[in-house]
Design a protein around this motif. Structure first.
Motif, short mmCIF file in Angstrom:
data_model
loop_
_atom_site.label_atom_id
_atom_site.label_comp_id
_atom_site.label_asym_id
_atom_site.label_seq_id
_atom_site.Cartn_x
_atom_site.Cartn_y
_atom_site.Cartn_z
N ASP A 100 1.19 -1.46 -0.02
CA ASP A 100 -0.38 0.06 -0.03
C ASP A 100 1.07 1.35 0.19
O ASP A 100 0.38 2.62 0.21
CB ASP A 100 -0.80 -0.43 1.80
CG ASP A 100 -0.21 -0.41 1.97
OD1 ASP A 100 0.64 -0.47 2.91
OD2 ASP A 100 -1.45 0.30 4.09
N ALA A 102 3.94 3.47 -2.02
CA ALA A 102 4.86 4.59 -2.74
C ALA A 102 5.47 4.96 -3.01
O ALA A 102 4.86 6.47 -2.54
CB ALA A 102 3.71 4.85 -4.18
N HIS A 144 3.24 7.32 -11.89
CA HIS A 144 2.45 6.90 -10.61
C HIS A 144 2.67 8.16 -9.58
O HIS A 144 2.52 8.35 -8.51
CB HIS A 144 2.93 5.82 -10.69
CG HIS A 144 2.88 4.59 -10.94
ND1 HIS A 144 1.92 4.21 -11.44
CD2 HIS A 144 3.85 3.95 -11.13
CE1 HIS A 144 2.06 3.20 -12.71
NE2 HIS A 144 2.99 2.68 -12.36
N ASP A 146 0.69 10.93 -8.70
CA ASP A 146 -0.43 10.73 -8.39
C ASP A 146 -0.68 10.18 -7.27
O ASP A 146 -1.95 10.42 -6.78
CB ASP A 146 -1.28 11.27 -9.69
CG ASP A 146 -1.81 10.05 -10.51
OD1 ASP A 146 -0.76 9.23 -10.26
OD2 ASP A 146 -3.23 10.33 -10.53
N GLN A 147 0.29 8.92 -7.57
CA GLN A 147 0.12 7.90 -6.06
C GLN A 147 1.01 7.91 -5.24
O GLN A 147 0.65 7.12 -4.58
CB GLN A 147 0.36 6.54 -6.80
CG GLN A 147 -1.16 6.19 -8.43
CD GLN A 147 -0.97 5.21 -9.02
OE1 GLN A 147 -0.78 4.30 -8.89
NE2 GLN A 147 -1.46 5.25 -10.18
N THR A 149 2.89 8.25 -1.95
CA THR A 149 3.04 8.27 -0.81
C THR A 149 3.54 9.04 -0.01
O THR A 149 3.33 9.31 1.29
CB THR A 149 2.05 6.75 -0.19
OG1 THR A 149 2.94 5.83 -0.14
CG2 THR A 149 1.36 5.83 -0.64
#
Length: 341
Positions: A100, A102, A144, A146-147, A149
């Motif tokens: 979960d 990135a 990615h 915008d993904q 974390t």
């Protein structure tokens, strides 16, 4: 004449741009939103600015975005990107997916002055500092984006040797007018630059990671010449002046080298060094690089080292090794491209 980038500018700098152009003051917030929230790549996309003002700005400025020139993909999902900066310089950025999470590992310099014997980037020598625009561009221009974390400043270069631009980038990342990220999503790694650590801890709430790699100063000096300038004792003394028990996390990076620093005597000595500090230790397996005589520690030794630290009450974990099939060691891809050119 080369245009000035709007990307990487702080709130105050955007206000100065707006004032000089004779634009209304609220245009600074509009520009910040286009740059860091909507993530535009061209001034023409800033459609709530008048066409006259966009044309006026375009005479001197551009957004400052550029895509990576190449990428390499690992079987484990890790992606290493190569960005061109300037005419013939290159930096690496690594995307690391993990369940979960990135995480993106970004660079802060072209090359590095510190010359650590286990680091490919250090063998390149120092070319120049990256600007805040070049740092932020890495974050916005990978797949990615915008993904993401988490973000770690653990790529090419010593972040605190480029302190002003790194601090600008951190401001943009955490400010409400910028990315509005929680500081707890960001970790900055350093070899122990004392002035940089002090300013970072005073002005930021992001996490800190310090490269240690030995509990003995003389031994650390063998692989990290910077021990001459930034003594381990001084680093630890400075860190003891700050509170790491709440929002901010302190960690120590410790690469394990076979027959050099990976026995239980070293683990005991490291635990004594860190006694009283609220911290954790990240144990890292060495990725071999050309010209280095150091060897990777075996898994059994790494686990014994970890368990010994935990026995002493020091939280220690072994960092998962990622991207070994794609020039895993930082600096190898950019070195190969430089040699090809």
């Amino acid at each position: 004449m080369e245009k000035e980038h709007l990307l990487g500018k702080t709130w105050e700098e955007l206000q100065a741009v707006v004032a000089e152009a004779g634009m209304p003051r609220f245009a600074a917030r509009q520009m910040a939103a286009w740059l860091y929230d909507k993530r535009v790549t061209d001034l023409a996309e800033m459609t709530n600015l008048s066409l006259r003002h966009r044309d006026q700005l375009s005479q001197r400025y551009d957004v400052g975005r550029s895509l990576p020139m190449q990428s390499q993909r690992s079987v484990d999902g890790t992606i290493k990107y190569l960005f061109r900066v300037g005419d013939n310089d290159f930096v690496e950025t690594v995307y690391i997916p993990d369940r979960d999470r990135a995480t993106l590992c970004v660079s802060s310099q072209v090359g590095c002055k510190m010359n650590c014997s286990f680091c490919m980037t250090g063998k390149q020598g120092f070319r120049r500092n990256l600007t805040s625009a070049e740092i932020i561009n890495q974050i916005l221009s990978v797949e990615h984006s915008d993904q993401l974390t988490n973000l770690v400043f653990m790529g090419m270069g010593e972040p605190f040797d480029n302190l002003d631009e790194v601090m600008k980038a951190l401001t943009i990342l955490t400010a409400d007018w910028g990315f509005a990220w929680s500081p707890k999503r960001i970790t900055v790694s350093t070899i122990g630059h004392l002035a940089g650590i002090r300013r970072f801890l005073d002005e930021s709430h992001c996490h800190l990671a310090v490269s240690l790699h030995s509990p003995y100063p003389a031994e650390r000096l063998q692989i990290m010449p910077v021990e001459k300038a930034f003594h381990m004792d001084d680093i630890l003394e400075l860190l003891r002046q700050y509170d790491f028990s709440h929002q901010r996390r302190l960690s120590f990076e410790y690469i394990l080298f076979s027959g050099f620093n990976d026995d239980l005597v070293h683990a005991d000595a490291l635990a004594r060094r860190l006694r009283g500090l609220d911290c954790r230790v990240n144990l890292i397996r060495f990725h071999a690089i050309p010209g280095a005589n150091l060897k990777s520690s075996d898994p059994r030794s790494m686990e014994a080292f970890r368990d010994r630290l935990n026995h002493h009450g020091v939280t220690a974990t072994i960092r998962a090794s990622r991207g070994e099939d794609i020039f895993a060691a930082c600096g190898m891809l950019s070195t190969a491209e430089k040699e090809r050119k």
